[in-house]
Every structure is written in structure tokens, then in C-alpha cells.
Design an enzyme around this catalytic site. Structure first.
Site, mmCIF file in Angstrom:
data_model
loop_
_atom_site.group_PDB
_atom_site.id
_atom_site.type_symbol
_atom_site.label_atom_id
_atom_site.label_comp_id
_atom_site.label_asym_id
_atom_site.label_seq_id
_atom_site.Cartn_x
_atom_site.Cartn_y
_atom_site.Cartn_z
ATOM 1 N N ASP A 105 1.042 12.053 4.380
ATOM 2 C CA ASP A 105 1.740 10.819 4.024
ATOM 3 C C ASP A 105 1.254 9.698 4.957
ATOM 4 O O ASP A 105 1.252 9.864 6.179
ATOM 5 C CB ASP A 105 3.245 11.066 4.220
ATOM 6 C CG ASP A 105 4.110 9.976 3.617
ATOM 7 O OD1 ASP A 105 3.623 9.236 2.743
ATOM 8 O OD2 ASP A 105 5.293 9.887 4.018
ATOM 9 N N GLY A 155 9.278 5.180 -0.504
ATOM 10 C CA GLY A 155 10.565 4.557 -0.165
ATOM 11 C C GLY A 155 11.613 4.730 -1.243
ATOM 12 O O GLY A 155 12.341 3.798 -1.557
ATOM 13 N N ASP A 163 -3.639 4.946 3.630
ATOM 14 C CA ASP A 163 -2.892 3.693 3.457
ATOM 15 C C ASP A 163 -3.610 2.591 4.225
ATOM 16 O O ASP A 163 -3.390 2.388 5.405
ATOM 17 C CB ASP A 163 -1.460 3.854 3.963
ATOM 18 C CG ASP A 163 -0.672 2.552 3.831
ATOM 19 O OD1 ASP A 163 -1.231 1.569 3.288
ATOM 20 O OD2 ASP A 163 0.486 2.520 4.276
HETATM 21 ZN ZN LIG Z 1 5.700 5.634 2.390
#
Ligand SMILES: [Zn+2]
Length: 322
Positions: free
Chosen positions: A83, A225, A105
Site C-alpha cells: 500500500d 480512504g 504512489d
Molecule cells: Zn491510501
């Protein structure tokens, strides 16, 4: 069953109008709670590990715990996912170290830099049979080391997604349509009051999701989220010495709607933390003389399991889909 990638899971989820739960794991009890619920409900699952989790529990411990779960749950597909990988190096160490999926990310970088960084991870991952989730747009909120203010958050721009996916070769895309990291997703000022005087958060931008889906037909979309911050657990925390005023999440019916569209992966972390903390606080209040960790971790594990079961059946729609 050995750990799998998310390719097959996402294809079935897209076609079947449901989403796979991606639950964050940090210790043995959390891994057990999630996978026992999935085993009993016959649901595919993604266990995801953040940079913070690797720093807390150690990479090897987490991989071995997840491999143990795969042995204990031989009939359900389990993917092990990184993640919020923040660099090529973090992704590489997970690809080399037994993960079947990684997220890079680079959404805080410019569009061109995001493409360059993501593409490099995709090339290495695909060479090693691992799939890649990338991100465009940025969510508000705090999660481990990811911290974005409400002002700095921005919705994903539908006009960018086609080019981004084509040029990077990523396998799934996390988008920003109004979800937010953490247990304080919306301020009371952002919410409206319903007839019962309960705060109702702003709706997700389904119009943006629809535009993105039109540009990328058949392509799996990811929502980060996406905890709902159940108010019974917030109340439990607050009733037993905690202090979490105005903790607010994304309503479950909105997530269910997203799961029926192109969203194939829904990330849930804060809700598990809340279930664990609320349960342990209540237990300590009721049993001030107890000091055996097994005594309070057992009900905590059980309540996480029941919460995951509820998500599989009522929110994700993936129960029975293993
Ligand atoms: Zn996240």
C-alpha cells in the site's frame, strides 16, 4: 493455494458488479481476523501492507503471516499488496520479497514524473509476475506517512486517465473522488445535518467516476480512504476513556454503489483500527485486573472478524465469490 495477483479477482469483480476488500495488516491478530471472515464467507481478499506496517512489524514477519493465512485458507484467493509504495526501491524490495501486487504512489509529483516513476515500477513488476496499482489525483487525510491537507487534495482529472494508463502500463488505478484517509474524513462544516441531527458527509463524485469509466472501459478502479468509521465503535472508544470527537467516514451505501460500478478494490484500514481499539478499551474498563494480552486481543480479533464479514456481505458484495 499460493498467493495470487489481483488480475483474475479484478476481472471477475468488474464483470460481477462487486469489489474486493483490501484490508491493511499489521500483526497476527489482524491477519487472522480478516482471513477467517473471508474463509467462512468464501470471499477473495487483498491483504495490504503499508510502509508503516513494514517499519512496525518487519517485512519478513508480515510476509510469513500472510503465507500462513494462505495455508490455513486454501480455498480462497489471497493477494499480498504493498500500500502506498513511495519509490521504485520500496516497490522493488516488495516485488523481490514475495508480494504479488504493489502500489506506486507518485501522485504528489507532476503528471510527467508520475508517469516516469510508475512506468519504471511497472516494467520491473511485470518482469517478475507482479501487478501494479498507480494513483492519479490526491486524497485528503492522514495515513501513516501520507498526509495531504484538504486544500491540497484534488479530484482525479478524467481527461488524464487514458494517457496515464496507456503510457505507464499500470494494472489498476486509484482515483480521488471524495474519499479520504483516516478517521476524520470530513469536518462538521463539510457535512449536513439530517432529521435526526446526525452529520451526513458530502457525497462521492460519481460523475467523475462515470467520466473515468467511459475513458477506461473494463479497467479496474481503486478507492482508497474508504472506511465508514462506524459510530458504535467511535462511541465505544469515547465511552471508555478515548477521545475521538467528530470522527466521520464514507457512508457504506455509497461504497456499495461504487462497488457495483468500475471500482474493483476498496481500501479499509481505519475501521479495523477502531474495532480493535474500542474493544480493548471496553475490555480494560470492565476487567482492570486482567493482564494477559490473549484475554483482550481475543475479543478484539473477533470484533474485527465480524466487521470484515459485514463488509464482505453488505458493502463489497464479494461474499461467495472466491
Ligand atoms: Zn491510501
Amino acid at each position: 493455494m499460493a498467493l495470487v495477483t489481483t488480475t483474475e479477482m479484478f476481472k471477475k469483480a468488474y464483470d460481477g458488479g462487486y469489489a474486493i476488500g483490501a484490508f491493511n495488516v499489521n500483526n497476527m491478530e489482524i491477519v487472522q481476523a480478516i482471513t477467517e471472515a473471508c474463509r467462512e464467507e468464501n470471499a477473495p481478499v487483498i491483504l495490504q501492507v503499508s510502509k508503516g506496517a513494514r517499519a512496525y512489524a518487519n517485512h519478513t514477519y508480515l510476509v510469513k503471516l500472510v503465507e500462513a493465512a494462505a495455508i490455513e485458507c486454501p480455498n480462497i484467493p489471497i493477494a499480498l499488496h504493498l500500500d502506498h509504495g513511495d519509490s521504485f526501491e520500496t516497490c522493488k524490495s516488495c516485488i523481490d520479497g514475495g508480494f504479488t501486487s504493489v502500489m506506486i504512489d507518485a501522485s504528489s509529483h507532476s503528471f510527467e514524473e508520475n508517469i516516469a516513476i510508475t512506468k519504471r515500477v511497472v516494467e520491473y513488476a511485470h518482469d517478475h509476475g507482479v501487478v501494479v496499482e498507480a494513483e492519479l489525483g490526491s486524497l485528503a487525510g492522514i495515513e501513516d506517512e501520507v498526509n495531504v491537507s484538504a486544500e491540497a487534495a484534488s479530484y482525479t482529472r478524467p481527461e488524464e486517465v487514458e494517457e496515464f494508463v496507456a503510457r505507464t502500463g499500470c494494472d489498476s488505478l486509484a482515483i480521488a473522488i471524495g474519499t479520504s484517509h483516516g478517521a476524520y474524513k470530513f469536518t462538521p462544516e463539510q457535512c449536513t445535518l439530517n432529521e435526526q441531527g446526525i452529520l451526513v458527509p458530502p457525497a462521492l463524485r460519481f460523475d467523475v467516476l462515470e467520466e473515468i469509466t467511459k475513458k477506461l472501459p473494463g479497467f479496474p478502479i481503486v478507492l482508497h480512504g474508504s472506511s465508514s468509521v462506524p459510530q458504535n465503535y467511535v462511541a465505544m472508544v469515547n465511552a471508555h476513556g478515548g477521545k475521538m470527537p467528530n470522527a466521520i467516514g464514507v457512508p457504506e451505501e455509497q461504497l456499495r454503489k461504487a462497488a457495483g460500478l468500475s471500482v474493483c478494490k476498496i481500501n479499509i484500514d481505519s475501521d479495523l483500527r477502531l474495532a480493535m481499539t474500542g474493544t480493548i478499551r471496553e475490555y480494560f474498563d470492565a476487567h482492570p485486573d486482567h493482564f494477559d494480552p490473549r484475554q483482550y486481543l481475543k475479543p478484539a480479533r473477533n470484533n474485527i472478524k465480524e466487521m470484515v464479514r459485514h463488509k464482505l456481505i453488505n458493502v463489497l458484495g464479494c461474499a461467495g465469490k472466491a
